[in-house]
Scaffold this motif. Structure first.
Motif, PDB file in Angstrom:
ATOM      1  N   VAL A  80       0.833  -1.203   0.000  1.00 57.30           N
ATOM      2  CA  VAL A  80       0.000   0.000   0.000  1.00 57.30           C
ATOM      3  C   VAL A  80       0.871   1.256   0.000  1.00 57.30           C
ATOM      4  CG1 VAL A  80      -1.718   1.329   1.270  1.00 57.30           C
ATOM      5  CG2 VAL A  80      -1.954  -1.146   1.089  1.00 57.30           C
ATOM      6  N   ALA A  81       1.926   1.245   0.809  1.00 56.07           N
ATOM      7  CA  ALA A  81       2.858   2.385   0.821  1.00 56.07           C
ATOM      8  C   ALA A  81       3.505   2.555  -0.554  1.00 56.07           C
ATOM      9  CB  ALA A  81       3.920   2.188   1.896  1.00 56.07           C
ATOM     10  N   ASP A  82       3.827   1.450  -1.206  1.00 53.65           N
ATOM     11  CA  ASP A  82       4.416   1.518  -2.545  1.00 53.65           C
ATOM     12  C   ASP A  82       3.430   2.122  -3.540  1.00 53.65           C
ATOM     13  OD1 ASP A  82       6.639   0.355  -1.467  1.00 53.65           O
ATOM     14  OD2 ASP A  82       6.311  -1.624  -2.376  1.00 53.65           O
ATOM     15  N   LEU A  83       2.156   1.741  -3.425  1.00 56.52           N
ATOM     16  CA  LEU A  83       1.133   2.293  -4.307  1.00 56.52           C
ATOM     17  C   LEU A  83       0.996   3.796  -4.093  1.00 56.52           C
ATOM     18  CD1 LEU A  83      -1.112   1.985  -6.378  1.00 56.52           C
ATOM     19  CD2 LEU A  83      -2.656   1.274  -4.520  1.00 56.52           C
ATOM     20  N   HIS A  84       1.081   4.214  -2.846  1.00 59.86           N
ATOM     21  CA  HIS A  84       1.055   5.655  -2.559  1.00 59.86           C
ATOM     22  C   HIS A  84       2.237   6.354  -3.218  1.00 59.86           C
ATOM     23  CE1 HIS A  84      -2.366   6.074   0.008  1.00 59.86           C
ATOM     24  NE2 HIS A  84      -1.929   5.219   0.914  1.00 59.86           N
ATOM     25  N   ARG A  85       3.398   5.722  -3.183  1.00 64.56           N
ATOM     26  CA  ARG A  85       4.582   6.346  -3.781  1.00 64.56           C
ATOM     27  C   ARG A  85       4.423   6.491  -5.298  1.00 64.56           C
ATOM     28  NH1 ARG A  85       7.297   4.265   0.781  1.00 64.56           N
ATOM     29  NH2 ARG A  85       7.232   2.118   0.032  1.00 64.56           N
ATOM     30  N   VAL A  86       3.774   5.518  -5.924  1.00 65.75           N
ATOM     31  CA  VAL A  86       3.526   5.622  -7.366  1.00 65.75           C
ATOM     32  C   VAL A  86       2.618   6.817  -7.654  1.00 65.75           C
ATOM     33  CG1 VAL A  86       2.414   4.511  -9.341  1.00 65.75           C
ATOM     34  CG2 VAL A  86       3.898   3.172  -7.836  1.00 65.75           C
ATOM     35  N   SER A  87       1.565   6.964  -6.864  1.00 68.61           N
ATOM     36  CA  SER A  87       0.652   8.100  -7.042  1.00 68.61           C
ATOM     37  C   SER A  87       1.358   9.425  -6.776  1.00 68.61           C
ATOM     38  CB  SER A  87      -0.552   7.957  -6.107  1.00 68.61           C
ATOM     39  OG  SER A  87      -1.281   6.788  -6.396  1.00 68.61           O
ATOM     40  N   GLU A  88       2.191   9.449  -5.748  1.00 66.89           N
ATOM     41  CA  GLU A  88       2.931  10.673  -5.421  1.00 66.89           C
ATOM     42  C   GLU A  88       3.902  11.041  -6.536  1.00 66.89           C
ATOM     43  OE1 GLU A  88       4.676   9.438  -1.800  1.00 66.89           O
ATOM     44  OE2 GLU A  88       2.833   9.652  -0.625  1.00 66.89           O
ATOM     45  N   GLN A  89       4.549  10.038  -7.104  1.00 68.41           N
ATOM     46  CA  GLN A  89       5.509  10.312  -8.188  1.00 68.41           C
ATOM     47  C   GLN A  89       4.780  10.784  -9.443  1.00 68.41           C
ATOM     48  OE1 GLN A  89       8.419  10.916  -8.073  1.00 68.41           O
ATOM     49  NE2 GLN A  89       9.737   9.955  -9.575  1.00 68.41           N
ATOM     50  N   ALA A 133       1.716  -2.289  -9.079  1.00 63.91           N
ATOM     51  CA  ALA A 133       1.615  -1.855  -7.681  1.00 63.91           C
ATOM     52  C   ALA A 133       0.247  -2.214  -7.103  1.00 63.91           C
ATOM     53  CB  ALA A 133       1.859  -0.358  -7.579  1.00 63.91           C
ATOM     54  N   VAL A 134      -0.803  -2.005  -7.896  1.00 64.43           N
ATOM     55  CA  VAL A 134      -2.156  -2.354  -7.447  1.00 64.43           C
ATOM     56  C   VAL A 134      -2.290  -3.871  -7.282  1.00 64.43           C
ATOM     57  CG1 VAL A 134      -4.603  -2.365  -8.086  1.00 64.43           C
ATOM     58  CG2 VAL A 134      -3.221  -0.311  -8.451  1.00 64.43           C
ATOM     59  N   PRO A 143      -6.991 -15.618  -1.799  1.00 65.95           N
ATOM     60  CA  PRO A 143      -7.236 -15.884  -3.221  1.00 65.95           C
ATOM     61  C   PRO A 143      -8.703 -15.860  -3.622  1.00 65.95           C
ATOM     62  CG  PRO A 143      -5.541 -17.352  -2.408  1.00 65.95           C
ATOM     63  CD  PRO A 143      -6.074 -16.611  -1.210  1.00 65.95           C
ATOM     64  N   ASP A 144      -9.579 -16.396  -2.789  1.00 61.88           N
ATOM     65  CA  ASP A 144     -10.988 -16.463  -3.147  1.00 61.88           C
ATOM     66  C   ASP A 144     -11.695 -15.113  -3.074  1.00 61.88           C
ATOM     67  OD1 ASP A 144     -10.702 -19.158  -3.557  1.00 61.88           O
ATOM     68  OD2 ASP A 144     -11.500 -19.735  -1.590  1.00 61.88           O
ATOM     69  N   ASP A 145     -11.076 -14.123  -2.426  1.00 58.79           N
ATOM     70  CA  ASP A 145     -11.702 -12.818  -2.228  1.00 58.79           C
ATOM     71  C   ASP A 145     -11.047 -11.700  -3.031  1.00 58.79           C
ATOM     72  OD1 ASP A 145     -13.542 -13.840  -0.407  1.00 58.79           O
ATOM     73  OD2 ASP A 145     -12.180 -13.548   1.292  1.00 58.79           O
ATOM     74  N   ARG A 146     -10.121 -12.028  -3.882  1.00 58.85           N
ATOM     75  CA  ARG A 146      -9.389 -10.986  -4.606  1.00 58.85           C
ATOM     76  C   ARG A 146     -10.242 -10.369  -5.717  1.00 58.85           C
ATOM     77  NH1 ARG A 146      -3.660 -14.312  -5.097  1.00 58.85           N
ATOM     78  NH2 ARG A 146      -3.158 -14.177  -2.847  1.00 58.85           N
ATOM     79  N   PRO A 147     -10.338  -9.040  -5.723  1.00 54.71           N
ATOM     80  CA  PRO A 147     -11.058  -8.377  -6.815  1.00 54.71           C
ATOM     81  C   PRO A 147     -10.188  -8.334  -8.062  1.00 54.71           C
ATOM     82  CG  PRO A 147     -10.094  -6.749  -5.384  1.00 54.71           C
ATOM     83  CD  PRO A 147      -9.816  -8.088  -4.741  1.00 54.71           C
ATOM     84  N   ASP A 148     -10.736  -7.826  -9.136  1.00 51.57           N
ATOM     85  CA  ASP A 148      -9.984  -7.699 -10.372  1.00 51.57           C
ATOM     86  C   ASP A 148      -8.990  -6.540 -10.244  1.00 51.57           C
ATOM     87  OD1 ASP A 148      -9.612  -6.431 -13.234  1.00 51.57           O
ATOM     88  OD2 ASP A 148     -10.223  -8.514 -13.536  1.00 51.57           O
ATOM     89  N   ALA A 149      -7.715  -6.853 -10.319  1.00 53.78           N
ATOM     90  CA  ALA A 149      -6.678  -5.831 -10.125  1.00 53.78           C
ATOM     91  C   ALA A 149      -6.727  -4.769 -11.216  1.00 53.78           C
ATOM     92  CB  ALA A 149      -5.303  -6.483 -10.086  1.00 53.78           C
ATOM     93  N   PHE A 150      -7.025  -5.181 -12.433  1.00 51.99           N
ATOM     94  CA  PHE A 150      -7.052  -4.223 -13.541  1.00 51.99           C
ATOM     95  C   PHE A 150      -8.153  -3.188 -13.321  1.00 51.99           C
ATOM     96  CE2 PHE A 150      -8.362  -2.650 -17.686  1.00 51.99           C
ATOM     97  CZ  PHE A 150      -7.151  -2.309 -18.254  1.00 51.99           C
ATOM     98  N   ASP A 151      -9.338  -3.636 -12.938  1.00 44.95           N
ATOM     99  CA  ASP A 151     -10.445  -2.703 -12.713  1.00 44.95           C
ATOM    100  C   ASP A 151     -10.103  -1.701 -11.609  1.00 44.95           C
ATOM    101  OD1 ASP A 151     -11.913  -3.918 -14.675  1.00 44.95           O
ATOM    102  OD2 ASP A 151     -13.234  -5.026 -13.320  1.00 44.95           O
ATOM    103  N   LEU A 152      -9.520  -2.204 -10.530  1.00 47.99           N
ATOM    104  CA  LEU A 152      -9.148  -1.321  -9.426  1.00 47.99           C
ATOM    105  C   LEU A 152      -8.058  -0.350  -9.869  1.00 47.99           C
ATOM    106  CD1 LEU A 152      -9.337  -0.435  -6.489  1.00 47.99           C
ATOM    107  CD2 LEU A 152      -7.768  -2.293  -5.876  1.00 47.99           C
ATOM    108  N   ALA A 153      -7.109  -0.833 -10.660  1.00 45.20           N
ATOM    109  CA  ALA A 153      -6.026   0.031 -11.142  1.00 45.20           C
ATOM    110  C   ALA A 153      -6.572   1.165 -12.002  1.00 45.20           C
ATOM    111  CB  ALA A 153      -5.008  -0.790 -11.935  1.00 45.20           C
TER     112      ALA A 153
END
Length: 202
Positions: A80-89, A133-134, A143-153
């Motif tokens: 999550v911190a890494d994802l924040h860094r991507v957004s910040e950059q 990152a997402v 695994p059974d509860d993972r949403p679609d990463a592409f949609d969230l990204a």
């Protein structure tokens, strides 16, 4: 001094980028770019065919800079911190190159240039860094509860882009909103939290 076609093309592109960043999109013209590059307008037409071709090259150059900036962010044990860094950059890039950023995303027309076809994929490598990152965040869920990463990204990318644009417009400051970095964090955490509702962000 004689230069190769490749080096002259790069020289003209860089001259266009410098002119754009110094004086804004209204300053872009074949004559001004040629003068800045120390060559003739004919060189611009020979290399790019038109001012639109030059602008397409400037956009490609800009996305290359953005991709390099995002790709340089190291991964840690905190997705999550890494994802924040991507957004910040992403935000930092836009603030450092506001005119280039607007042209890259066609916020305003420049020289009649409209991105289309394969050019619409110029930002794909940068989005790919964001997607990875997402995906790391999504992979923290069972695994059974993972949403679609592409949609969230896509949701996060679009939201961060929106925050950056309204910051560049001065609107965030005019309504005395919280600091832009905090807005970014709220947007990212809100979307991640809503998507992984059974799995707290922190």
């Amino acid at each position: 001094m004689t230069t190769s076609t490749t080096s002259r093309r790069e020289l003209l592109t860089r001259a266009g980028v410098e002119l754009l960043e110094d004086s804004g999109p209204d300053a872009l013209s074949t004559r001004k770019v040629a003068t800045r590059a120390g060559t003739t307008t004919m060189a611009v037409y020979t290399e790019f065919g038109s001012i639109s071709g030059l602008i397409a090259s400037i956009v490609d150059y800009g996305f290359g800079l953005l991709n390099d900036a995002l790709a340089a962010i190291p991964s840690t044990n905190d997705p999550v911190a890494d994802l924040h860094r991507v957004s910040e950059q992403y935000r930092a890039f836009a603030l450092a190159h506001p005119h280039l950023y607007r042209v890259m995303y066609a916020v305003g027309p420049v020289g009649g240039y409209v991105r289309n076809g394969p050019e619409l994929l110029q930002g794909s490598p940068a989005f790919g860094v964001h997607l990875r990152a997402v995906r790391r965040v999504v992979d923290t869920a069972p695994p059974d509860d993972r949403p679609d990463a592409f949609d969230l990204a896509v949701q996060i990318w679009a939201s961060v882009h929106g925050v950056v644009l309204i910051e560049l417009s001065g609107f965030l400051a005019s309504i005395e909103a919280q600091d832009p970095p905090d807005v970014l964090h709220s947007v990212v955490d809100g979307l991640v939290g809503a998507t992984l509702s059974r799995h707290p962000v922190r």
